[in-house]
Design an enzyme around this catalytic site. Structure first.
Site, short mmCIF file in Angstrom:
data_model
loop_
_atom_site.label_atom_id
_atom_site.label_comp_id
_atom_site.label_asym_id
_atom_site.label_seq_id
_atom_site.Cartn_x
_atom_site.Cartn_y
_atom_site.Cartn_z
N SER A 127 0.82 -1.21 0.00
CA SER A 127 0.00 0.00 0.00
C SER A 127 0.86 1.26 0.00
CB SER A 127 -0.90 0.01 1.24
OG SER A 127 -1.52 1.27 1.43
N TYR A 152 -2.40 -0.26 9.97
CA TYR A 152 -2.59 -0.81 8.63
C TYR A 152 -1.30 -0.68 7.82
CZ TYR A 152 -4.02 -1.03 3.73
OH TYR A 152 -4.11 -1.33 2.40
#
Length: 336
Positions: A127, A152
């Site tokens: 990501s 995350y």
């Protein structure tokens, strides 16, 4: 070629599976169909994929090692594209253990399965969030990413480190893809473009964080799928002469590679909102708020290596992409 795609009922997994099935590539799909967002949307994606004769689906939770191993032993995929994960920056603040189960334990089980039932190439979703507090833009895979702003992001950075270890120890070719704000039809309802569309059409105000002073490298789903397709058979090779003081840190002495996959064209939040208003045909009521914990002000992908390696060049503008999304949204939800 037989591809295992984890998260096949998810946004990117669905579009990638569909594109490959249309090229008569055999796909084994895996998903746990959790309720992080509307399970009906996942079921509807899955029903489309099930219409293809080359598609086989398994409902498995990746944190459960035994069914994952059994799937690998029975299906013997040649390639794995691991897209299943607990997504969302903000949700990681509310429910951190979901990220440990899915993004760490789940990925560990995939790595172990690839070790015991060898594959030609393991690709996995990282990501743009890994860039965290970085100030230098565009974000390059040669930049240090040791300052995450959310759990995350930390789990995605951990995935890259875990993959490198398995590439080194067991020779598994791994490619990590740092996705930059992917959007489009059948997208994720927790993403801003989706929730904004819902709120604008229902007359509710939208929450504009950091008073609109943000930029995102929005990347249309078809561009993402095109890039992944081109990388499937481009497994990284080990470079025994690699030197971290001289070489590209996105590569290694192991068969390992990291790519950014984005639009290389950040869009200001207010331009994005204006494009969405134009596509919907309504002006949004706006509530301006402070920055949220875990958010970053800008994402901007340096795409140099992906352009060089596979001639990747996204060509969908935010205006065109949002037009396509809104058209799908109105049809899917029967509004407007």
């Amino acid at each position: 070629m037989k591809l295992l795609i984890t998260g096949a009922a998810g946004f990117v997994g669905f579009h990638l599976s569909k594109a490959l099935l249309e090229k008569d590539i055999e796909i084994v799909g895996l998903d746990n169909l959790n309720d992080y967002y509307d399970p009906q949307l996942k079921e509807d994606r899955l029903s489309i994929l099930n219409d293809y004769k080359g598609f086989t689906f398994y409902k498995i939770d990746l944190k459960d090692k035994q069914p994952v191993d059994e799937l690998f032993e029975f299906e013997r995929p040649t390639h794995v594209i691991h897209l299943a994960a607990q997504a969302g920056v903000r949700y990681s603040i509310e429910n951190p253990y979901a990220y440990v189960d899915s993004n760490l334990t789940g990925f560990m089980n995939i790595l172990e399965a690839c070790r015991h039932f060898p594959v030609e190439h393991l690709m996995y979703a990282s990501s743009s969030s890994v860039y965290g507090g970085n100030k230098i833009a565009p974000f390059s895979t040669n930049h240090n990413v040791d300052h995450p702003l959310s759990l995350y992001a930390a789990t995605k950075k951990s995935n890259e480190l875990m993959a490198h270890t398995y590439s080194h120890l067991y020779g598994i070719p791994t490619t990590g893809l740092r996705f930059f704000t992917v959007y489009g039809p059948y997208g994720r309802p927790d993403m801003a473009y989706f929730s904004f569309t819902k709120d604008i059409l229902s007359g509710k105000s939208i929450k504009v964080f950091n008073h609109g002073e943000m930029e995102r490298d929005f990347t249309y789903i078809d561009d993402i799928v095109s890039g992944i397709e081109k990388l499937i058979e481009k497994a990284p090779l080990a470079n025994p002469d690699w030197d971290e003081s001289l070489g590209d840190i996105s590569e290694s002495f192991a068969p390992y590679k990291i790519y950014n996959i984005g639009n290389n064209s950040p869009v200001k939040l207010m331009r994005f909102i204006k494009a969405l208003e134009s596509a919907i045909g309504m002006e949004a009521k706006k509530e301006y708020l402070e920055m949220q914990p875990g958010d970053v002000k800008q994402t901007y992908a340096d795409m140099t290596d992906l352009e060089e390696d596979i001639k990747f060049k996204p060509d969908t503008s935010i205006e065109e992409g949002l037009e396509k999304f809104v058209s799908w949204y109105k049809q899917y939800y029967n509004v407007g």
